[in-house]
Scaffold this motif. Structure first.
Motif, short mmCIF file in Angstrom:
data_model
loop_
_atom_site.label_atom_id
_atom_site.label_comp_id
_atom_site.label_asym_id
_atom_site.label_seq_id
_atom_site.Cartn_x
_atom_site.Cartn_y
_atom_site.Cartn_z
N ILE A 185 61.69 46.38 48.68
CA ILE A 185 60.73 45.73 47.77
C ILE A 185 61.36 44.49 47.14
CG2 ILE A 185 59.43 46.03 45.63
CD1 ILE A 185 59.16 48.99 46.35
N ILE A 186 62.58 44.64 46.65
CA ILE A 186 63.24 43.52 45.97
C ILE A 186 63.47 42.36 46.93
CG2 ILE A 186 65.34 42.82 44.76
CD1 ILE A 186 65.54 45.76 43.78
N ARG A 187 63.81 42.68 48.19
CA ARG A 187 64.08 41.64 49.19
C ARG A 187 62.86 40.73 49.39
NH1 ARG A 187 64.71 44.00 54.81
NH2 ARG A 187 65.65 45.61 53.49
N HIS A 188 61.68 41.34 49.40
CA HIS A 188 60.47 40.57 49.69
C HIS A 188 59.69 40.14 48.45
CE1 HIS A 188 61.10 42.86 53.54
NE2 HIS A 188 60.95 41.64 54.00
N ALA A 189 59.78 40.95 47.37
CA ALA A 189 58.97 40.63 46.18
C ALA A 189 59.63 41.21 44.93
CB ALA A 189 57.54 41.16 46.34
N GLY A 231 70.94 54.38 46.98
CA GLY A 231 71.88 53.92 47.98
C GLY A 231 72.63 52.66 47.63
N TYR A 232 73.66 52.36 48.45
CA TYR A 232 74.45 51.15 48.24
C TYR A 232 73.56 49.91 48.30
CZ TYR A 232 78.21 54.37 49.64
OH TYR A 232 79.06 55.44 49.75
N MET A 233 72.71 49.82 49.35
CA MET A 233 71.88 48.63 49.51
C MET A 233 70.88 48.48 48.37
SD MET A 233 73.07 47.12 52.14
CE MET A 233 71.81 45.89 52.35
N TYR A 250 73.92 42.16 60.70
CA TYR A 250 73.18 43.28 60.10
C TYR A 250 72.96 43.04 58.60
CZ TYR A 250 72.30 47.81 57.97
OH TYR A 250 71.78 48.83 57.21
N LEU A 251 74.02 42.67 57.90
CA LEU A 251 73.91 42.47 56.45
C LEU A 251 72.98 41.30 56.13
CD1 LEU A 251 77.63 43.12 55.47
CD2 LEU A 251 75.67 44.61 55.02
N LYS A 252 73.02 40.27 56.99
CA LYS A 252 72.11 39.14 56.79
C LYS A 252 70.67 39.57 57.00
CE LYS A 252 71.25 34.36 58.26
NZ LYS A 252 71.68 33.26 59.18
N SER A 253 70.45 40.45 58.00
CA SER A 253 69.09 40.94 58.25
C SER A 253 68.58 41.79 57.10
CB SER A 253 69.06 41.76 59.55
OG SER A 253 69.69 43.02 59.38
#
Length: 590
Positions: free
Chosen positions: A339-343, A259-261, A135-138
């Motif tokens: 947003i940060i994950r992809h760009a 949030g945490y993430m 899950y965390l990797k995803s």
């Protein structure tokens, strides 16, 4: 602790202490100066040497003793104010000379650290944690982020953590106090978190104060937290602050996400000056934590709740941080971590283009209104004017008054007149407590009324719906004000003691040991609130009259403002008297 509070008050003269923050000049039997809490041209801030208290008759319209001053000025809770003033006064606090209390807190920190290490090891190495790792990797997290934030996993077993900590000689009592285990109604002890991803929550020093947990199935609620303990109060913590502090100071800017993430992915993406409010509305204490690092704040909120959060305490935040706050809201309903994950560059652009908080509120407040209609214009004015009226920066306030006037097609003078009327009404609705107007303001405290009211409130769950009738300003004892504030913010009112620090627990225990009446509780509580309100209004009338007597030119706007307040206070007093008379007549008929 009572002795320590009184000793501090005896050793620290309030005039000398407040004089370090604002210049005070003698005005009869009082001292007067420019309010240190808001911008003003004429001094509406008075200090009363005999009573050892203060009151602002301007935008603040509040007052109190030396503790109330420090709490408001420094953004501290009672414990923080107590420690600061004790240090200045050279007074030893019980917790400073009682190693048992200090050792107990250190033991709880040790338990939390051991639990965090246990959870973290499971996440990295346990075969049962494979789904959590996937899950965390995803979600895009790398190994460095897992290590930096000490993310963990709680096994599905009932007593995995419990057995681990018991092997290290921790007692059941200590584990319950730390909040890592639970005792059921049947007396069975088990782990609080099971089959959860674990987010250790540290204080600004990096000590683990509690935990957040995310379920691994579709059950609700999706996120849970540690209960309030001696160490953990969610409203007084910011997730990731211990990791972000250096970057915040270096960049002279803080980003608050939800949030945490959001926080973890921000750090992974290079936005290391980011902290999270953990999904709840921001609090004064969280803003105070940021203010120690920087005055430049961006709210990087999730798109679905940005408007509500930004509006809720908008100007209170800006006044507290003494700087304009900006809002970064992603388009398309995406969260910052997505947003940060992809760009990451897109998030940087969103931050660079963050709008002033008031501009965002202006835009958000127009939703659902037809500004071509009179009703729509009135509705927008009703939404925005209370917010603008709170602004302490006169230049910015004038700017937004003009902007509102243009939007509703009226003159700025008309909007200004309406705001002045609103301010007068708001000032008077906040008035509360003290004794007869014929007497001089006295430093002596008679806590019987407030003790009785708080005892009834804390011991009678059915009174929670009437709690709004008892305002903190009604209470003269600073510890009781803090108790009421914690009660108002607590979601678990039947477990209030756990939410208190050790400095307040003796006051709470004293109140709970009293024996208030068991009959007509609602009527008794209502009557007590009326009496406390009358006490405040009477004392406020005394202070207003003293302030009026010190103004040499009655024709000034300053005199007229105070005189208007005095008239309003007297009207409020008459209203209280009328209510009391009607209640007395009703009781005589029964």
């Amino acid at each position: 602790m009572n002795d320590a509070v009184e000793e501090i008050k005896q050793k620290l003269d309030i005039v000398s202490f407040i004089g370090q923050y604002t210049k005070l000049t003698k005005a009869g039997r009082t001292m007067r100066g420019i309010c240190p809490f808001h911008s003003e041209k004429h001094g509406s801030f008075f200090v009363y040497p005999e009573a050892q208290n203060w009151h602002c008759f301007g935008a603040c319209n509040t007052g109190g003793d030396i503790f109330a001053f420090v709490m408001k000025k420094e953004g501290l809770d009672f414990k923080g104010a107590l420690e600061l003033l004790a240090e200045k006064a050279g007074v030893s606090l019980p917790s400073q000379i009682n190693p048992q209390i200090r050792d107990q807190r250190e033991r709880l920190y040790e338990i939390n650290l051991a639990a965090a290490q246990y959870y973290h090891n499971l996440l990295l190495n346990s075969p049962q944690a494979e789904s959590a790792r996937s899950y965390l990797k995803s979600r895009g997290l790398n190994e460095q982020s897992l290590a930096d934030f000490q993310l963990g996993y709680a096994l599905p077993e009932w007593q995995g953590l419990y057995d681990y900590l018991k092997e290290r000689s921790y007692t059941d009592e200590d584990l319950l106090k730390a909040g890592v285990i639970v005792r059921s109604d049947e007396g069975r002890i088990h782990d609080r978190f099971r089959n959860n991803i674990i987010y250790p929550i540290a204080n600004y020093k990096g000590q683990i104060a509690g935990f957040g947990a995310r379920v691994m199935d579709n059950s609700q609620p999706k996120y849970r937290n540690s209960p309030q303990t001696d160490l953990f109060n969610k409203s007084s913590l910011l997730y990731g602050l211990h990791l972000a502090s250096a970057s915040i100071r270096e960049k002279n800017q803080a980003i608050i996400v939800e949030g945490y993430m959001d926080a973890i992915m921000s750090h992974q993406g290079g936005f290391t000056n980011t902290v999270a409010c953990m999904g709840t509305a921001l609090t004064d204490r969280q803003i105070a934590l940021v203010k120690r690092q920087t005055k430049h704040l961006i709210l990087g909120l999730d798109a679905d709740s940005a408007g509500e959060e930004a509006t809720l305490r908008a100007i209170d935040y800006e006044n507290q941080i003494e700087s304009e706050i900006r809002v970064a809201v992603p388009e398309g309903g995406k969260d910052p971590d997505e947003i940060i994950r992809h760009a990451p560059q897109t998030w940087q652009e969103i931050l660079d283009n963050a709008r002033p908080l008031l501009d965002y509120i202006f835009e958000h407040s127009q939703k659902g209104l037809d500004l071509s209609s009179a009703a729509g214009k009135a509705g927008l004015t009703d939404r925005l004017l209370p917010i603008i009226s709170k602004m302490e920066d006169g230049v910015r306030q004038s700017h937004y008054l003009g902007k509102l006037a243009e939007m509703v097609s009226t003159s700025q003078n008309r909007i200004l007149e309406r705001m002045k009327k609103l301010k007068n009404e708001t000032r008077i609705t906040k008035v509360l407590e003290k004794e007869a107007p014929s007497k001089t303001v006295s430093a002596a405290k008679n806590p019987a009324l407030e003790e009785y009211a708080l005892s009834l409130l804390f011991k009678s769950p059915e009174l929670s719906r009437f709690a709004g009738k008892l305002h903190p300003e009604y209470l003269e004892i600073p510890q009781y004000r803090e108790l009421l504030a914690v009660y108002s913010q607590s979601a678990e009112k039947d477990n209030l003691r756990a939410a208190l620090d050790e400095n307040l627990r003796e006051y709470y225990d004293n109140l709970m040991n009293k024996n208030p009446a068991n009959d007509n509780i609602e009527d008794k509580f209502y009557d007590l609130c009326l009496r406390l309100r009358e006490r405040y209004l009477r004392n406020l009338a005394v202070k207003l009259n003293q302030a009026l007597n010190e103004i040499s030119q009655p024709e000034t706007a300053e005199y007229q403002t105070l005189n208007d307040q005095c008239v309003k206070v007297n009207e409020e007093l008459r209203s209280v008297f009328s209510l009391k008379d009607r209640r007395n007549q009703k009781q005589r008929r029964q």
